[in-house]
Design a protein around this motif. Sequence first.
Motif, short mmCIF file in Angstrom:
data_model
loop_
_atom_site.label_atom_id
_atom_site.label_comp_id
_atom_site.label_asym_id
_atom_site.label_seq_id
_atom_site.Cartn_x
_atom_site.Cartn_y
_atom_site.Cartn_z
N ALA A 129 1.02 -1.04 0.26
CA ALA A 129 -0.05 -0.21 0.62
C ALA A 129 1.13 1.29 -0.18
CB ALA A 129 -1.01 0.28 1.22
N LEU A 130 1.97 1.38 1.20
CA LEU A 130 2.91 2.42 0.72
C LEU A 130 3.47 3.01 0.05
CD1 LEU A 130 4.36 4.79 2.12
CD2 LEU A 130 5.78 2.53 3.48
N LEU A 131 4.12 1.64 -1.08
CA LEU A 131 5.17 1.89 -2.42
C LEU A 131 4.16 2.69 -3.02
CD1 LEU A 131 7.94 -0.18 -2.20
CD2 LEU A 131 7.98 1.37 -1.08
N LEU A 132 2.54 1.42 -3.12
CA LEU A 132 1.75 2.26 -4.34
C LEU A 132 1.30 3.18 -4.31
CD1 LEU A 132 -0.15 -1.62 -4.61
CD2 LEU A 132 1.00 -0.56 -6.37
N ALA A 133 1.08 4.18 -2.93
CA ALA A 133 0.61 5.30 -3.17
C ALA A 133 1.81 5.94 -3.17
CB ALA A 133 0.42 5.32 -1.69
N ARG A 134 2.76 5.47 -3.11
CA ARG A 134 3.97 6.77 -3.67
C ARG A 134 3.96 6.70 -5.04
NH1 ARG A 134 9.36 6.24 -0.30
NH2 ARG A 134 9.88 4.38 -2.11
N GLU A 135 3.71 5.53 -5.70
CA GLU A 135 4.08 5.55 -7.23
C GLU A 135 2.24 6.86 -7.63
OE1 GLU A 135 4.92 2.41 -8.73
OE2 GLU A 135 7.25 2.46 -8.21
N GLY A 136 1.99 7.00 -6.79
CA GLY A 136 0.80 8.29 -7.70
C GLY A 136 -0.87 7.51 -7.53
N HIS A 137 -1.19 6.23 -7.08
CA HIS A 137 -1.74 5.70 -6.91
C HIS A 137 -2.80 5.51 -6.24
CE1 HIS A 137 -0.84 2.76 -10.09
NE2 HIS A 137 0.33 2.74 -9.40
N ARG A 138 -4.33 5.65 -6.48
CA ARG A 138 -5.26 5.80 -5.17
C ARG A 138 -5.48 4.82 -4.79
NH1 ARG A 138 -10.86 6.59 -4.93
NH2 ARG A 138 -10.96 6.59 -7.20
N VAL A 139 -4.81 4.26 -2.80
CA VAL A 139 -5.25 3.24 -2.74
C VAL A 139 -6.11 3.25 -1.83
CG1 VAL A 139 -3.64 1.20 -1.76
CG2 VAL A 139 -2.73 2.16 -3.13
N THR A 140 -6.27 1.71 -1.07
CA THR A 140 -7.61 1.10 -0.32
C THR A 140 -6.72 0.06 0.51
OG1 THR A 140 -9.08 3.42 -0.97
CG2 THR A 140 -9.77 0.97 0.88
N LEU A 141 -6.73 0.15 1.58
CA LEU A 141 -6.38 -1.37 2.28
C LEU A 141 -7.51 -1.26 3.15
CD1 LEU A 141 -3.22 -1.94 3.87
CD2 LEU A 141 -5.25 -2.62 4.99
N ALA B 10 2.09 6.25 4.76
CA ALA B 10 0.98 5.96 4.07
C ALA B 10 -0.50 6.49 4.01
CB ALA B 10 0.84 4.40 4.18
N ALA B 11 -0.79 6.22 5.50
CA ALA B 11 -1.75 6.99 5.37
C ALA B 11 -1.50 8.79 5.06
CB ALA B 11 -2.13 7.47 7.12
N ALA B 12 -0.38 9.37 5.70
CA ALA B 12 0.19 10.82 4.78
C ALA B 12 -0.14 11.00 3.44
CB ALA B 12 1.67 10.78 5.63
N LEU B 13 0.71 9.62 2.54
CA LEU B 13 -0.17 9.75 1.34
C LEU B 13 -1.14 9.98 1.12
CD1 LEU B 13 3.56 7.27 0.41
CD2 LEU B 13 3.00 9.86 -0.20
N GLY B 14 -2.52 9.19 1.75
CA GLY B 14 -3.66 9.10 0.87
C GLY B 14 -4.42 7.41 0.79
N VAL B 15 -3.39 6.52 1.74
CA VAL B 15 -3.98 5.47 2.08
C VAL B 15 -5.22 5.41 2.45
CG1 VAL B 15 -3.55 3.56 2.54
CG2 VAL B 15 -2.00 4.19 1.02
N ALA B 16 -6.33 5.16 2.18
CA ALA B 16 -7.74 4.57 3.29
C ALA B 16 -8.02 3.53 3.34
CB ALA B 16 -8.50 4.62 1.97
N TYR C 82 13.61 -0.86 3.36
CA TYR C 82 12.56 0.19 4.55
C TYR C 82 13.36 1.46 4.72
CZ TYR C 82 10.29 -4.54 6.04
OH TYR C 82 9.08 -5.14 6.15
N ARG C 83 14.60 1.61 5.05
CA ARG C 83 14.82 2.97 5.40
C ARG C 83 14.68 3.62 5.24
NH1 ARG C 83 19.69 4.85 8.53
NH2 ARG C 83 20.48 3.07 8.60
N ASP C 84 14.33 2.94 3.59
CA ASP C 84 13.61 4.44 2.63
C ASP C 84 12.32 4.69 2.68
OD1 ASP C 84 13.34 5.79 -0.08
OD2 ASP C 84 12.74 4.15 -0.77
N MET C 85 11.66 3.65 3.04
CA MET C 85 10.05 3.19 3.11
C MET C 85 9.56 4.14 4.50
SD MET C 85 9.43 -0.35 1.92
CE MET C 85 7.80 -0.63 2.57
N LEU C 86 10.94 4.29 5.32
CA LEU C 86 10.56 4.91 7.06
C LEU C 86 10.57 5.88 7.04
CD1 LEU C 86 10.56 1.53 9.16
CD2 LEU C 86 8.15 2.90 8.08
N GLY C 87 12.03 6.44 6.04
CA GLY C 87 12.65 7.98 6.69
C GLY C 87 13.79 7.82 7.65
N GLY C 88 14.92 8.42 7.35
CA GLY C 88 15.98 8.02 8.84
C GLY C 88 15.24 7.90 10.15
N THR C 89 15.33 8.51 10.35
CA THR C 89 14.21 8.62 11.95
C THR C 89 13.55 7.90 12.29
OG1 THR C 89 14.18 11.45 11.76
CG2 THR C 89 13.36 10.02 13.70
#
Length: 395
Positions: A4-16, A196-202, A106-113
């Motif tokens: 869900a996260l990576l699909l949303a990052r590519e611009g897809h509208r995703v519902t989980l 994922a939610a920050a990218l609009g995943v419902a 995972y580091r790329d997906m989550l961010g360093g912090t």
Amino acid sequence: MSCALLLAREGHRVTLIEEGLIGHGCSWGNGAQYNAGSSFPMAHPGVMWRALLWLADKNGPVRLAPRELARNLPWLVRFLRTGRPEAWEAAYTALHALHAPCAALYRDMLGGTEWKRVFRPNGALHVWRGASPGALDGLVDRLRAAHDVAFARLDAEELRELEPGLSRDYRRGIFFPDSGHVTSPRALVEGLMERAAALGVAIRKARVEAIEPGTEGVTLQTSTGSHPCGAVVIAAGIASRDLGRSLGISLSLASERGYHLTMPGISGAISRPVTDAESAFVATPLAEGLRIVGIAEFDAPDAPPSEGQSEKLLACARAMLPGVPVSMAQRWMGVRPSTPDSLPIIGRHPRHRSILFATGHGHMGISGAPMTATLVCDLIACRVPRVSCAPYRLR
């Protein structure tokens, strides 16, 4: 969640769509370890004799419920075939391609912090009581070296320097410096969910009751109504088996139930995941306590937990860490969706191109999730996949 996260990052509208709580299924109870290319298929050359010994031992780590024998017999035959040297080596190569980049992804997906908050990249340890390597060890070492997997063989003194709390019965071990663990599997999933939610995943709390492919897309019939979509990714653990059957696909997934104990207040007994290679259980230090995971129990997903399985883990914990007060423990049982060759199923439905599968990761869900999500994104975008999907095809 990774898909869900990576699909949303590519611009897809995703519902989980999730029937339960995010991160509270099999992910919640796993061993929290990730393997940077050091994980082998469960089936290996000579596995049949070892499996028979384990099944015959009432205190062993494997149990096959008699009522499930007929359902699991074809799976078991395929499992034994994977133990042939050529099939085993091919499966390891495919697992390595899937798992080796997991920490960086995972580091790329989550961010360093967030990655630093959840991940502990301080290696993993496998230990043995027998002083002499077995017949398979040389082949295993050769395969690891061929795939540039970093590892070091340790003697008893070196084991004690690395993990002083381990039983002195352990005579040798292997240290994997590029592996590690997460402090909380649930926190990992929730971190992915927040991104994922920050990218609009419902997120829709519902049970999927039917999947209806059509000329213009796919309609999901759920417990809260219908949901039309352009494409569907089935990443539903053991429930993927029933969803696949409803679409005319027989997925080779076994309901392999695992158990855990989590003991609060003693996570400092060890500083990294430790696998007792002979008894097939793992101890991992988590934020909530020391977790002991193990048991391969082939039984129906909804059957009640078997008596005595948690006690086996408790006995293993006491033998591994004799100076640690392992008594009060939270007990849990969950269902691994396991394939006979330990390779997940990642790919399109052969007739309905808008339906994809991403399931069957068995014991290695944390390790395999990021690259699985990457491959799903490649397939949805009709790109050449980052690595070949051929080993993970529907089978």
